[in-house]
Design a protein around this motif. Structure first.
Motif, PDB file in Angstrom:
ATOM      1  N   LYS A  86       0.820  -1.218   0.000  1.00 38.66           N
ATOM      2  CA  LYS A  86       0.000   0.000   0.000  1.00 38.66           C
ATOM      3  C   LYS A  86       0.855   1.271   0.000  1.00 38.66           C
ATOM      4  CE  LYS A  86      -3.941  -2.061   2.253  1.00 38.66           C
ATOM      5  NZ  LYS A  86      -5.254  -1.575   2.540  1.00 38.66           N
ATOM      6  N   ILE A  89       1.828   1.646  -3.857  1.00 35.98           N
ATOM      7  CA  ILE A  89       0.775   1.686  -4.878  1.00 35.98           C
ATOM      8  C   ILE A  89      -0.219   2.779  -4.512  1.00 35.98           C
ATOM      9  CG2 ILE A  89      -1.062   0.395  -6.021  1.00 35.98           C
ATOM     10  CD1 ILE A  89       0.520  -2.178  -5.275  1.00 35.98           C
ATOM     11  N   SER A  91      -3.550   4.213  -4.710  1.00 36.86           N
ATOM     12  CA  SER A  91      -4.873   3.705  -5.061  1.00 36.86           C
ATOM     13  C   SER A  91      -5.912   4.305  -4.110  1.00 36.86           C
ATOM     14  CB  SER A  91      -4.879   2.177  -4.953  1.00 36.86           C
ATOM     15  OG  SER A  91      -6.139   1.670  -5.300  1.00 36.86           O
ATOM     16  N   ARG A  93      -9.351   5.334  -2.316  1.00 41.74           N
ATOM     17  CA  ARG A  93     -10.569   4.597  -1.988  1.00 41.74           C
ATOM     18  C   ARG A  93     -11.753   5.206  -2.737  1.00 41.74           C
ATOM     19  NH1 ARG A  93      -9.822   0.910   2.148  1.00 41.74           N
ATOM     20  NH2 ARG A  93      -7.763   1.092   3.099  1.00 41.74           N
ATOM     21  N   ASP A 111      -4.803   4.218   0.243  1.00 42.89           N
ATOM     22  CA  ASP A 111      -4.212   2.893   0.471  1.00 42.89           C
ATOM     23  C   ASP A 111      -5.240   1.782   0.284  1.00 42.89           C
ATOM     24  OD1 ASP A 111      -5.741   3.517   2.686  1.00 42.89           O
ATOM     25  OD2 ASP A 111      -4.307   2.732   4.133  1.00 42.89           O
ATOM     26  N   SER A 112      -5.931   1.831  -0.832  1.00 45.51           N
ATOM     27  CA  SER A 112      -7.008   0.887  -1.073  1.00 45.51           C
ATOM     28  C   SER A 112      -6.532  -0.461  -1.618  1.00 45.51           C
ATOM     29  CB  SER A 112      -8.006   1.512  -2.053  1.00 45.51           C
ATOM     30  OG  SER A 112      -9.117   0.698  -2.220  1.00 45.51           O
ATOM     31  N   PHE A 113      -5.434  -0.457  -2.367  1.00 43.94           N
ATOM     32  CA  PHE A 113      -4.995  -1.667  -3.059  1.00 43.94           C
ATOM     33  C   PHE A 113      -3.689  -2.191  -2.498  1.00 43.94           C
ATOM     34  CE2 PHE A 113      -2.633  -3.963  -6.262  1.00 43.94           C
ATOM     35  CZ  PHE A 113      -3.579  -4.824  -6.761  1.00 43.94           C
ATOM     36  N   HIS A 156     -13.664  -0.080  -0.340  1.00 44.62           N
ATOM     37  CA  HIS A 156     -12.817  -0.788  -1.304  1.00 44.62           C
ATOM     38  C   HIS A 156     -13.550  -0.965  -2.622  1.00 44.62           C
ATOM     39  CE1 HIS A 156      -9.164  -1.988   0.724  1.00 44.62           C
ATOM     40  NE2 HIS A 156      -9.855  -2.352   1.790  1.00 44.62           N
ATOM     41  N   ASP A 160      -9.688  -4.462  -5.560  1.00 41.53           N
ATOM     42  CA  ASP A 160      -8.843  -4.486  -4.352  1.00 41.53           C
ATOM     43  C   ASP A 160      -9.026  -5.797  -3.595  1.00 41.53           C
ATOM     44  OD1 ASP A 160      -8.350  -1.794  -4.989  1.00 41.53           O
ATOM     45  OD2 ASP A 160      -9.814  -1.061  -3.516  1.00 41.53           O
TER      46      ASP A 160
END
Length: 187
Positions: A86, A89, A91, A93, A111-113, A156, A160
């Protein structure tokens, strides 16, 4: 609209319908997982496949410890790996990308993925499946419920969750292979 976003909005449409459904989704996305972790520990400690050798109880407890170590080391390692990924990457939400999305609970930002919960429960389900098939299948269903609830709650995207399951399952399989090889090498 791509499939990830379309599926997200289909599941998210379950939220904000009533206080009870919001509570149920939030419970499934958060507290339910802790209950299922506790039940997995209880199962691993007390399940004997119908046979308990009272003459060699320490051997059975040693095997129980190995199972518990394998299951929870795989799961914890997966969760830690997801937390590390996270940081690399970017990403956001869903609630950061879409103004109309109001999450049922606040959780993270960019920090979704991958989903740490999905990695943890994917690894938990797979490691249980590798040592106790039926309970493993049950925990795959639990993982799907938790993952779906995290999408429905607005924290999410489905991708994810799916990526988290794949990572968690792969980690459990890799650790299983490593443990088998080390067991053969020491025998």
């Amino acid at each position: 609209m791509n499939m990830n976003i379309s599926l997200f909005f289909n599941l998210y449409s379950l939220a904000h319908k009533s206080n009870f459904t919001d509570w149920l989704i939030t419970f499934a996305a958060n507290e339910f997982g802790y209950i299922m972790i506790f039940l997995a520990v209880v199962f691993l400690l007390y399940h004997t496949d119908g046979v308990f050798d009272y003459r060699r109880p320490f051997l059975q407890w040693k095997n129980k410890f190995k199972e518990i170590f394998f299951v929870f080391f795989s799961s914890a390692f997966g969760y830690i790996l997801a937390s590390i990924l996270k940081h690399f990457i970017f990403s956001p939400r869903p609630f950061l990308l879409f103004e109309q999305v109001k999450p049922l609970f606040l959780h993270g930002g960019v920090d979704s993925f991958p989903s740490g919960h999905a990695v943890f429960f994917g690894a938990l389900a797979m490691s249980l499946f590798l040592i106790h098939k039926r309970i493993g299948i049950f925990y795959f269903i639990i993982a799907l419920v938790i993952g779906s609830a995290r999408v429905a709650s607005g924290v999410h995207f489905p991708f994810d969750i799916i990526a988290g399951y794949i990572i968690g399952i792969a980690i459990a399989v890799i650790f299983s292979v490593i443990l088998r090889k080390t067991k053969k090498a020491t025998s």
